[in-house]
Scaffold this motif. Sequence first.
Motif, PDB file in Angstrom:
ATOM      1  N   ALA A  70      -8.807  -2.382   3.068  1.00 23.01           N
ATOM      2  CA  ALA A  70      -8.478  -1.979   1.703  1.00 23.01           C
ATOM      3  C   ALA A  70      -9.736  -1.891   0.848  1.00 23.01           C
ATOM      4  CB  ALA A  70      -7.483  -2.970   1.095  1.00 23.01           C
ATOM      5  N   MET A 104      -3.733   2.958   1.542  1.00 26.95           N
ATOM      6  CA  MET A 104      -4.959   2.794   0.757  1.00 26.95           C
ATOM      7  C   MET A 104      -5.762   4.091   0.686  1.00 26.95           C
ATOM      8  SD  MET A 104      -4.638  -0.149  -0.437  1.00 26.95           S
ATOM      9  CE  MET A 104      -6.219  -0.196  -1.279  1.00 26.95           C
ATOM     10  N   ALA A 123       0.826  -1.214   0.000  1.00 26.28           N
ATOM     11  CA  ALA A 123       0.000   0.000   0.000  1.00 26.28           C
ATOM     12  C   ALA A 123       0.860   1.264   0.000  1.00 26.28           C
ATOM     13  CB  ALA A 123      -0.935  -0.011   1.200  1.00 26.28           C
TER      14      ALA A 123
END
Length: 604
Positions: free
Chosen positions: A519, A468, A32
């Motif tokens: 996410a 994210m 991420a």
Amino acid sequence: MSPDWHQYFVFGLTIAVFAAFLWGKLSVELVALSAAGLLLMTGILDKDDLLASFANPAPVTIGALFIISAALERTGQIARLGRLFNTVAKGSERRALAALLIVCTICSAFINNTPLVVILLPVILGFCRDSGAKPSRLLIPMSYATILGGTCSMAGTSTNILVDGIARERGIAHFDLFSIAPLGMIYAVIGGSYLWFFGSKLLPARDTLATLLDASRGREFLIQAGVPEGSPLIGKSVLDALKGRSRKLKIIEVRRRGRILEDALDAIILQFGDRLLIRTGTKGVAELHKGDEVNVGMGTETGLDTLEEREAVLLEGMIGPNSRLAGKTLAQVAFRQSFGALILAVHREGQNITKDFETLRLEFGDTLLVEGSREGVERLKAERDFITLSEPRPEAFNLKKAPFAVAGIFLFIFLAAFNFEWIGLPLNFDTFAAAFLAALFVLLAGCLTPREAYEAVDWKILLLIIGMLTLGAAMDKTGAATTLATHVADALGPLGPWGILCGIYLLASIMTEMVSNNAVAVVLAPIVIRIAEAVDVSPIPFLVAVMFGASASFATPIGYQTNTYVFGAGGYHFKDFVKVGLPLNIILWIVASFTIPLIWKFHP
């Protein structure tokens, strides 16, 4: 670069990130954050956009809730639930199931469900050993109950807090602590009823790893043997020394002048005075006492101290997500030398592995059956994020501070739920402010030290969320979210807002079975807001669908962390989660599709 190129890049990067999550070879937080770095390098986002992700209140709120949960754990309040469970269960599997469904559902609405599951795991396994019940009949219901309880309040799961944070950033009315409670309680009742009446019939009755091995093993011992002066074993390797003897003889460690040798056994050449720690059965004990090659306690006339013979200690435990053992082989962590213990078997993904341990790379969720000396086993139990399943981990609870920890959770609930404007005070504490103040309270009260508070926060989750959030911001800034929302609205438009909501929930539910629910929530929340704008309805029902769809993960052991914890401990196979969880997923999807529009109107 043109804006269109930006959109294609963001779409491609999003797909690559989720593919990396599914691949599972890289840590999710690193994936991420790498995506955030690429967006910064390409100029799609600038430093202000990146810093905005760090300024989102959701990560701080989640971190504060970790601290509040840790205060309850350190002061023994979660362990007290374990004792209450044993009192209520009274040796009955059905009583135990009822106690788990009620206690776990209520508690996980306000505290992090991971420590709740970690504390209760050895309690339930101990109950099963005493009562004869099968752990596989209870551990999946425990995990599912914590998930269902997490849908009853905004603090119940980080997914809810994330969606709320994204809604706030876009000027949408925020959710109060119990805004989602009506649907959450419906979930809890329906989900609990399903597990009680139907799910319990689908659960396997399967033994744990330790039970399976115990059935075929006799009494075993640990013998400390010394190499006396003049022994013909001097100059030979450890493996050659025991060649031709019982196959039951296993060398755990070799000590020389008080130091454990870390070399491979076939590379250690025995010397006078070496001490060998050997695991063996009754037959092996008799064989070791034959001859004088190895001294196993022949009396003081030999010029050696009498050496020790004692029964081996068996331990069942699990590799936690932040353990230093995860991702490494036993040889790399020098397991035998570090803990003076041998691994007898490993349970992973429904399989019992009983050989080739030195080359096995340990993973989160692996259940280990370990045998060794009491001292070595105690060192292993003290290892950070190694979860003891054989018995509750001994803790030095700070019981004197227990009232303050309980007061902290009630302070959080009071501040987040009470409307002070009713009594004329110009105060309004949202979930973020309430969690921050409650966490500060338990710290000032001494429920845990600042170091313990730091260790209680799961930084991997927070870094994953920040990365994210950055990706979500890129989708919004480049118009990728709007483009995707337009296509979804065009495709599902003939079905109306209700059809779109059904599709959003189903998409969130399917995605969260494969990758992190956090996410999924961060990526879908901006998209569903744009979809709501495209079809000219309130975004609130769609955001609630994302919350519940991304939280209600039952069909796989990898979609939610508590499922992964019970996967190995219960001796489950992957198909067990599909068999029990998939019908529950479908039932709750139908419930949510009809109930959400009744509680949160498309046209308020």
